[in-house]
Design a protein around this motif. Structure first.
Motif, PDB file in Angstrom:
ATOM      1  N   TRP A  86       4.961   1.782  -5.286  1.00 54.00           N
ATOM      2  CA  TRP A  86       5.276   0.961  -4.113  1.00 54.00           C
ATOM      3  C   TRP A  86       5.628   1.842  -2.921  1.00 54.00           C
ATOM      4  O   TRP A  86       5.167   1.598  -1.799  1.00 54.00           O
ATOM      5  N   ASP A  87       6.421   2.875  -3.156  1.00 52.25           N
ATOM      6  CA  ASP A  87       6.787   3.778  -2.066  1.00 52.25           C
ATOM      7  C   ASP A  87       5.567   4.497  -1.499  1.00 52.25           C
ATOM      8  O   ASP A  87       5.453   4.692  -0.289  1.00 52.25           O
ATOM      9  N   ARG A  88       4.654   4.919  -2.365  1.00 47.57           N
ATOM     10  CA  ARG A  88       3.447   5.610  -1.901  1.00 47.57           C
ATOM     11  C   ARG A  88       2.617   4.716  -0.993  1.00 47.57           C
ATOM     12  O   ARG A  88       1.967   5.185  -0.058  1.00 47.57           O
ATOM     13  N   THR A  89       2.651   3.421  -1.271  1.00 42.85           N
ATOM     14  CA  THR A  89       1.854   2.485  -0.482  1.00 42.85           C
ATOM     15  C   THR A  89       2.565   2.039   0.782  1.00 42.85           C
ATOM     16  O   THR A  89       1.941   1.929   1.843  1.00 42.85           O
ATOM     17  N   TRP A  90       3.879   1.815   0.698  1.00 46.95           N
ATOM     18  CA  TRP A  90       4.564   1.103   1.768  1.00 46.95           C
ATOM     19  C   TRP A  90       5.688   1.856   2.469  1.00 46.95           C
ATOM     20  O   TRP A  90       6.074   1.470   3.577  1.00 46.95           O
ATOM     21  N   ALA A  91       6.244   2.905   1.859  1.00 47.25           N
ATOM     22  CA  ALA A  91       7.424   3.553   2.458  1.00 47.25           C
ATOM     23  C   ALA A  91       7.069   4.558   3.548  1.00 47.25           C
ATOM     24  O   ALA A  91       7.940   4.986   4.297  1.00 47.25           O
ATOM     25  N   GLY A  92       5.819   4.975   3.624  1.00 48.90           N
ATOM     26  CA  GLY A  92       5.399   5.857   4.708  1.00 48.90           C
ATOM     27  C   GLY A  92       5.407   7.325   4.344  1.00 48.90           C
ATOM     28  O   GLY A  92       6.001   7.751   3.349  1.00 48.90           O
ATOM     29  N   ALA A  93       4.742   8.104   5.190  1.00 45.21           N
ATOM     30  CA  ALA A  93       4.563   9.535   4.924  1.00 45.21           C
ATOM     31  C   ALA A  93       5.857  10.319   5.005  1.00 45.21           C
ATOM     32  O   ALA A  93       5.937  11.442   4.483  1.00 45.21           O
ATOM     33  N   HIS A  94       6.877   9.759   5.645  1.00 47.53           N
ATOM     34  CA  HIS A  94       8.142  10.491   5.811  1.00 47.53           C
ATOM     35  C   HIS A  94       9.146  10.162   4.711  1.00 47.53           C
ATOM     36  O   HIS A  94      10.292  10.626   4.770  1.00 47.53           O
ATOM     37  N   HIS A  95       8.745   9.381   3.723  1.00 43.96           N
ATOM     38  CA  HIS A  95       9.651   9.065   2.624  1.00 43.96           C
ATOM     39  C   HIS A  95      10.023  10.338   1.874  1.00 43.96           C
ATOM     40  O   HIS A  95       9.214  11.246   1.723  1.00 43.96           O
ATOM     41  N   ARG A  96      11.252  10.376   1.376  1.00 42.48           N
ATOM     42  CA  ARG A  96      11.775  11.602   0.769  1.00 42.48           C
ATOM     43  C   ARG A  96      10.992  12.017  -0.473  1.00 42.48           C
ATOM     44  O   ARG A  96      10.999  13.186  -0.856  1.00 42.48           O
ATOM     45  N   ASP A  97      10.315  11.097  -1.142  1.00 45.19           N
ATOM     46  CA  ASP A  97       9.535  11.431  -2.328  1.00 45.19           C
ATOM     47  C   ASP A  97       8.037  11.504  -2.047  1.00 45.19           C
ATOM     48  O   ASP A  97       7.219  11.472  -2.962  1.00 45.19           O
ATOM     49  N   SER A  98       7.686  11.616  -0.766  1.00 46.26           N
ATOM     50  CA  SER A  98       6.263  11.623  -0.422  1.00 46.26           C
ATOM     51  C   SER A  98       5.545  12.859  -0.972  1.00 46.26           C
ATOM     52  O   SER A  98       4.323  12.859  -1.115  1.00 46.26           O
ATOM     53  N   GLY A  99       6.308  13.907  -1.301  1.00 49.78           N
ATOM     54  CA  GLY A  99       5.695  15.113  -1.843  1.00 49.78           C
ATOM     55  C   GLY A  99       5.422  15.051  -3.332  1.00 49.78           C
ATOM     56  O   GLY A  99       4.748  15.925  -3.876  1.00 49.78           O
ATOM     57  N   LEU A 100       5.949  14.022  -4.013  1.00 52.39           N
ATOM     58  CA  LEU A 100       5.720  13.892  -5.452  1.00 52.39           C
ATOM     59  C   LEU A 100       4.329  13.340  -5.735  1.00 52.39           C
ATOM     60  O   LEU A 100       3.869  12.422  -5.063  1.00 52.39           O
ATOM     61  N   ARG A 101       3.684  13.908  -6.721  1.00 54.85           N
ATOM     62  CA  ARG A 101       2.389  13.424  -7.172  1.00 54.85           C
ATOM     63  C   ARG A 101       2.494  13.083  -8.657  1.00 54.85           C
ATOM     64  O   ARG A 101       3.228  13.736  -9.394  1.00 54.85           O
ATOM     65  N   LEU A 102       1.736  12.098  -9.083  1.00 50.92           N
ATOM     66  CA  LEU A 102       1.713  11.714 -10.485  1.00 50.92           C
ATOM     67  C   LEU A 102       0.376  12.136 -11.071  1.00 50.92           C
ATOM     68  O   LEU A 102      -0.683  11.715 -10.597  1.00 50.92           O
ATOM     69  N   ARG A 103       0.425  12.990 -12.102  1.00 51.69           N
ATOM     70  CA  ARG A 103      -0.801  13.483 -12.721  1.00 51.69           C
ATOM     71  C   ARG A 103      -1.003  12.809 -14.074  1.00 51.69           C
ATOM     72  O   ARG A 103      -0.078  12.694 -14.873  1.00 51.69           O
ATOM     73  N   HIS A 104      -2.246  12.363 -14.300  1.00 55.75           N
ATOM     74  CA  HIS A 104      -2.634  11.837 -15.605  1.00 55.75           C
ATOM     75  C   HIS A 104      -3.212  13.001 -16.387  1.00 55.75           C
ATOM     76  O   HIS A 104      -4.321  13.460 -16.116  1.00 55.75           O
TER      77      HIS A 104
END
Length: 308
Positions: free
Chosen positions: A103-121
């Motif tokens: 949800w944060d990746r979609t809606w919280a914006g590029a300046h969100h504190r966790d924007s640098g986190l990536r989820l790898r499968h």
């Protein structure tokens, strides 16, 4: 999602979902658990990454240990130092953490504190933007509109009865942990997901003060999670309707509900039944990798990068 009322038995304890919302209804708790999922396990690492004071962090960590989500393990004896690890029930919050992150990746914006986190499968080796679906029938791309909800009003008991446990004040820009960490905001949004639109409906269902309700509704309108519309042209009566941003929070509610049924209920009933209308079964939350279409499993995913 349509709603049906279930009358609670007098004297029964709060529902498992109600207890889960109290447990997770703290902004720092959510952020601490998410940080530990991202391999930040030591006190100083958590303090520095979250920008949280030592006393507040100590209290939250003790609470999470007491609640059975964390346990400690010594990594140094002189002086004694401990790291914090997730228990089995804590690990099983991984779907909730993915829902919050997505949800944060979609809606919280590029300046969100966790924007640098990536989820790898790890199975396909690609970064993934998980897609929410039903594990019973394999359908993907589900929203609240694909589900019929039946509510047990006992889930409100803990929320109303334990308002003294306060989180940091919710403000803008809003993020998923801010919504979940503010108990009233979570309940208002959940009530909207289940069909409430008017001020008196929210107030009647939630037993919330008019001042608090007005503030939260204004915040949701300001942040684009609800829209405010007149019931009739030129009329004073207004309705609050979920926007796509608000509807998308459903995956957070659904994953917490599933976790509560698994870990806090003796009979597997959380207090909120979510029936996927297409297959007719209780919704079993599931995330699918958008790169390979494989179903995500906890041992096969990892967060990479760091919070801002």
């Amino acid at each position: 999602m349509t709603k049906e009322a279930v009358v609670p038995d007098v004297g029964e304890s709060a529902s498992p979902l109600g207890r889960a919302l109290v447990l997770m209804g703290d902004m720092w708790t959510v952020r601490i658990v998410r940080a530990i999922f991202a391999e930040q396990r030591r006190f100083q690492d958590l303090r520095d990454s979250l920008n949280i004071s030592d006393p507040v962090l100590s209290r939250r960590l003790r609470g999470l240990v007491d609640d059975g989500l964390l346990f400690t393990r010594a990594y140094q004896s002189h002086p004694p130092r401990h790291e914090y690890l997730l228990t089995e029930s804590g690990i099983d919050l991984w779907r909730v953490m993915i829902a919050l992150w997505t949800w944060d990746r979609t809606w919280a914006g590029a300046h969100h504190r966790d924007s640098g986190l990536r989820l790898r499968h790890d199975v396909c080796g690609n970064s993934t933007r998980p897609v929410f679906g039903c594990g019973r029938c394999g359908a993907i791309g589900l929203t609240a509109r694909d589900v019929k909800g039946t509510v047990d009003d006992r889930l409100l008991l803990d929320v109303v009865g334990r308002r003294s446990r306060r989180s940091p004040t919710i403000n803008t820009p809003i993020d998923a942990s801010g919504v979940l960490g503010d108990r009233w905001s979570t309940m208002i949004l959940s009530d909207a997901l289940m069909g409430s639109r008017r001020f008196h409906e929210f107030q009647s269902h939630l037993k919330i003060s008019p001042v608090t309700l007005t503030h939260r509704l204004e915040l949701f309108v300001e942040t684009g999670m609800l829209s405010r519309e007149s019931v009739a042209a030129g009329g004073r009566r207004q309705e609050y309707r979920l926007t796509p941003k608000g509807i998308d929070f459903f995956s957070v509610t659904a994953t917490i509900n599933s976790w509560a049924a698994q870990w806090l209920a003796d009979d597997g009933q959380s207090g909120l039944s979510l029936i996927h209308t297409a297959c007719g079964h209780e919704l079993q939350p599931q995330f699918t990798c958008n790169s390979c279409n494989g179903v995500l499993a906890r041992p096969e995913i990892s967060f990479e990068g760091s919070a801002v």
